[in-house]
Design a protein around this motif. Sequence first.
Motif, PDB file in Angstrom:
ATOM      1  N   ALA A  24       0.837  -1.207   0.000  1.00 50.03           N
ATOM      2  CA  ALA A  24       0.000   0.000   0.000  1.00 50.03           C
ATOM      3  C   ALA A  24       0.869   1.252   0.000  1.00 50.03           C
ATOM      4  CB  ALA A  24      -0.922  -0.001   1.215  1.00 50.03           C
ATOM      5  N   ILE A  25       1.862   1.270   0.876  1.00 53.87           N
ATOM      6  CA  ILE A  25       2.697   2.465   0.968  1.00 53.87           C
ATOM      7  C   ILE A  25       3.552   2.616  -0.291  1.00 53.87           C
ATOM      8  CG2 ILE A  25       4.488   3.636   2.295  1.00 53.87           C
ATOM      9  CD1 ILE A  25       1.723   3.463   3.626  1.00 53.87           C
ATOM     10  N   ARG A  26       4.040   1.523  -0.787  1.00 58.94           N
ATOM     11  CA  ARG A  26       4.847   1.622  -2.004  1.00 58.94           C
ATOM     12  C   ARG A  26       4.022   2.172  -3.162  1.00 58.94           C
ATOM     13  NH1 ARG A  26       8.858  -3.123  -3.314  1.00 58.94           N
ATOM     14  NH2 ARG A  26       9.146  -2.701  -1.093  1.00 58.94           N
ATOM     15  N   GLU A  85       4.533   5.704  -5.214  1.00 62.60           N
ATOM     16  CA  GLU A  85       4.674   5.791  -6.665  1.00 62.60           C
ATOM     17  C   GLU A  85       3.691   6.806  -7.244  1.00 62.60           C
ATOM     18  OE1 GLU A  85       6.131   1.177  -7.402  1.00 62.60           O
ATOM     19  OE2 GLU A  85       4.268   1.898  -8.294  1.00 62.60           O
ATOM     20  N   HIS A  86       2.486   6.796  -6.704  1.00 64.43           N
ATOM     21  CA  HIS A  86       1.507   7.771  -7.185  1.00 64.43           C
ATOM     22  C   HIS A  86       1.928   9.194  -6.839  1.00 64.43           C
ATOM     23  CE1 HIS A  86      -1.479   4.461  -7.865  1.00 64.43           C
ATOM     24  NE2 HIS A  86      -1.753   5.255  -8.876  1.00 64.43           N
ATOM     25  N   ILE A  87       2.476   9.359  -5.652  1.00 66.67           N
ATOM     26  CA  ILE A  87       2.916  10.695  -5.248  1.00 66.67           C
ATOM     27  C   ILE A  87       4.071  11.166  -6.130  1.00 66.67           C
ATOM     28  CG2 ILE A  87       4.047  12.006  -3.398  1.00 66.67           C
ATOM     29  CD1 ILE A  87       2.456  10.233  -1.402  1.00 66.67           C
ATOM     30  N   ALA A  88       4.990  10.246  -6.405  1.00 62.74           N
ATOM     31  CA  ALA A  88       6.151  10.607  -7.218  1.00 62.74           C
ATOM     32  C   ALA A  88       5.789  10.734  -8.698  1.00 62.74           C
ATOM     33  CB  ALA A  88       7.250   9.571  -7.036  1.00 62.74           C
ATOM     34  N   THR A  91       5.363   8.182 -10.640  1.00 65.27           N
ATOM     35  CA  THR A  91       5.962   7.079 -11.394  1.00 65.27           C
ATOM     36  C   THR A  91       5.021   5.878 -11.505  1.00 65.27           C
ATOM     37  OG1 THR A  91       6.972   6.185  -9.396  1.00 65.27           O
ATOM     38  CG2 THR A  91       8.290   7.718 -10.680  1.00 65.27           C
ATOM     39  N   ALA A  92       3.831   6.010 -10.961  1.00 62.85           N
ATOM     40  CA  ALA A  92       2.888   4.889 -11.035  1.00 62.85           C
ATOM     41  C   ALA A  92       2.396   4.708 -12.460  1.00 62.85           C
ATOM     42  CB  ALA A  92       1.712   5.135 -10.092  1.00 62.85           C
ATOM     43  N   ILE A  93       2.150   3.479 -12.836  1.00 61.69           N
ATOM     44  CA  ILE A  93       1.647   3.185 -14.179  1.00 61.69           C
ATOM     45  C   ILE A  93       0.216   3.680 -14.313  1.00 61.69           C
ATOM     46  CG2 ILE A  93       1.163   1.355 -15.843  1.00 61.69           C
ATOM     47  CD1 ILE A  93       3.214  -0.349 -14.205  1.00 61.69           C
ATOM     48  N   GLY A  94      -0.533   3.547 -13.261  1.00 62.17           N
ATOM     49  CA  GLY A  94      -1.920   3.981 -13.269  1.00 62.17           C
ATOM     50  C   GLY A  94      -2.629   3.357 -12.092  1.00 62.17           C
ATOM     51  N   SER A  95      -3.942   3.458 -12.084  1.00 62.87           N
ATOM     52  CA  SER A  95      -4.686   2.835 -10.990  1.00 62.87           C
ATOM     53  C   SER A  95      -4.731   1.328 -11.182  1.00 62.87           C
ATOM     54  CB  SER A  95      -6.107   3.385 -10.952  1.00 62.87           C
ATOM     55  OG  SER A  95      -6.109   4.697 -10.463  1.00 62.87           O
ATOM     56  N   GLU A  96      -4.607   0.605 -10.098  1.00 65.05           N
ATOM     57  CA  GLU A  96      -4.666  -0.851 -10.193  1.00 65.05           C
ATOM     58  C   GLU A  96      -5.040  -1.434  -8.844  1.00 65.05           C
ATOM     59  OE1 GLU A  96      -0.828  -2.683 -10.622  1.00 65.05           O
ATOM     60  OE2 GLU A  96       0.195  -0.977  -9.710  1.00 65.05           O
ATOM     61  N   ARG A  97      -5.554  -2.647  -8.892  1.00 65.22           N
ATOM     62  CA  ARG A  97      -5.815  -3.358  -7.647  1.00 65.22           C
ATOM     63  C   ARG A  97      -4.779  -4.447  -7.520  1.00 65.22           C
ATOM     64  NH1 ARG A  97     -11.172  -5.527  -6.077  1.00 65.22           N
ATOM     65  NH2 ARG A  97     -10.050  -5.170  -4.149  1.00 65.22           N
ATOM     66  N   ARG A  98      -4.127  -4.510  -6.362  1.00 68.07           N
ATOM     67  CA  ARG A  98      -3.125  -5.547  -6.163  1.00 68.07           C
ATOM     68  C   ARG A  98      -3.568  -6.504  -5.079  1.00 68.07           C
ATOM     69  NH1 ARG A  98       2.265  -1.957  -6.954  1.00 68.07           N
ATOM     70  NH2 ARG A  98       3.231  -3.211  -5.339  1.00 68.07           N
TER      71      ARG A  98
END
Lengths: 353, 353
Positions: free
Chosen positions: B318-320, B324-327, B329-336
């Motif tokens: 969750a924190i990672r 990534e979203h804050i930075a 660098t996230a690919i997009g929204s996803e459920r893990r």
Amino acid sequence: MHSQSEADWEDRVDALLGDSARRVTSYDVAKLAGVSQSAVSRTFRDGGSVSPETRAKVERAAQALGYAPNIVARSLITRRSNLIAVLVTAQTSRNYPEVLFQLGQEIQARGNRMLVFTVDFDALAAEVFNDLAGYHVDGIVAATSMEPDLLEACERHRIPLVLYNRVPRGGFASAVGCDHATGMSDLVDHLVGGTPRRVAFVAGPKGAVVSEDRLAGARQALVRHGLAIDEVIHADYSYDGGRAVGRDLLARKKRPDTVLCANDAMALGLMDSARFDLGLSVPADVQVTGFDDLPESAWPSHDLTTLRQPVEMLTRAAIRMLEEHIAGTAIGSERRLMPAELKIRGSTRRPAG
Amino acid sequence: MHSQSEADWEDRVDALLGDSARRVTSYDVAKLAGVSQSAVSRTFRDGGSVSPETRAKVERAAQALGYAPNIVARSLITRRSNLIAVLVTAQTSRNYPEVLFQLGQEIQARGNRMLVFTVDFDALAAEVFNDLAGYHVDGIVAATSMEPDLLEACERHRIPLVLYNRVPRGGFASAVGCDHATGMSDLVDHLVGGTPRRVAFVAGPKGAVVSEDRLAGARQALVRHGLAIDEVIHADYSYDGGRAVGRDLLARKKRPDTVLCANDAMALGLMDSARFDLGLSVPADVQVTGFDDLPESAWPSHDLTTLRQPVEMLTRAAIRMLEEHIAGTAIGSERRLMPAELKIRGSTRRPAG
DNA sequence: CTGTTAGCGCTTTCAC
DNA sequence: GTGAAAGCGCTAACAG
């Protein structure tokens, strides 16, 4: 009626809301409401005096724009943040996991927010203090031992501080805690009815303040009955630790018939070692006591005699004290002790006759 | 050497430190170091480029004065605070008390701080959102169901959000969760070895998302084996709740021989009702399973077959993700989804033969 | 009661 | 690489 001006109003609202990502400021509200920024400030501040008409105008505009004061900006000037820092160690969190949430609840009850600082080794780096001050926290609840220099730093910066179940390493600070001594005294009074002959004490890690308080209390109370603790063994507060101690201690030839544990987790582990590892009966062969009153302790499988640590009381008292210090209505620094409640259950023998 | 200028330096330090309660500002440091405020800012900012000489001068002065940047002022201009908001309900905290602390640890690991918002009823008042935005939080971890309008508010204000073991009530949001379905499937595969005939499911409160996920998973897996759940009973996730259900359910003439519980606490209560209230044997008369793998579940007194919810993995993921979203660098929204680990213990029957 | 004015302490253009 | 100046959004002091 007002349809012309109403349409106009809508237009102005929309114009101000144009850039959707931008946050609405008091300036926007003031413009829409046709008043000054101060008027907006005053309607949203705590003790601001505004006429009902102005307030109504401001509130309408704020509503339309979805305005809420920017806490950061406010905090910069007022030097208050409505933030209360909670310092907590892994130890505390493991043994009293509910404390953090309860503190959060209690802090929020009066409009503040909880900023959590997890710290290692029960000590607090200077870096943490800089952050505390940097966020303009209004006060601190520390469930960690505070080094003297940090105590002094809090004092110098006038940041109110309450210690949670801790005593300062040096100096004096406001604190709440459990009255371990009186609790242990009650427990021992009960235990003597079961005619203990050899008494052992399973303590927490060396230097753990709470454990040492409880040990001292037990010792003192036993002395009053002409009894003594034959042995003190240190473990790590955990179920597994208590069980390991039990496997060793209770397998000896001259094993104790009474084991006081510094907390419930170890007591439960020790009970299980007696019954499952060694085939002993509790309380016939050995009586066991704990401290804390975990939910599991009341289960029929263990039915552990223990002392209930008044966590909710401690939490409420800590926050109330802190708020008094913040408001400046506190009498001064003081230590407040809350009573532990004796829970007599099946893991100890009843008085004969 | 430099003794004259050294003495002078000391004097200037003392002069600046005169008013002890006042906080040292970048302006003070600049003056002492003989550089501009900007230079001070650049040495303390993340990507500031300063010459080594200037940096040295600034650092020496800062050291002498005990300067640390004021986070509030910085936050006002950068619109970032290094604050991560964690939204948590009493429910979550009661069932997973370690989550809050672990999130705190993980958040701090990369220099941020955790701001806790305890919310009721799994819903989030608009007031909370205003505070979130008002504190300029960099991101949100929500262990609460988010209403669609709040999801939309986060999106509009570009506040990154990760849901913790929850699915949004509407729309899509990044989330981490446990793969309840696969876990339950593993569990059922094991259970069929014990030839279950009548299967009951003890669920959490109606509407509890996690419980319903687990129930659906169990149902699906049972169907694949030609089995079905005969009865679903709702309780409150607690030991006492599970025990009360057990007292009723297991006292019936046609009682189930297999009871799946939506969490461990209820399973442990149900086990105790079987053994202590009704004199039944586990697993001979009735086999019981849970979900979560509480510490108590592994104790010999209960030895509960269960699924370990990977709380640490969820927290770290969750924190990672959030970072990534804050930075950006996230690919997009996803459920893990993270796997649950089957823990086969003594509360279920082994396959015959 | 209300508006104007001046900062809180920092980062950030923008010249140099 | 460095300094001067502007301003983040708000509240506080001061006239009116």
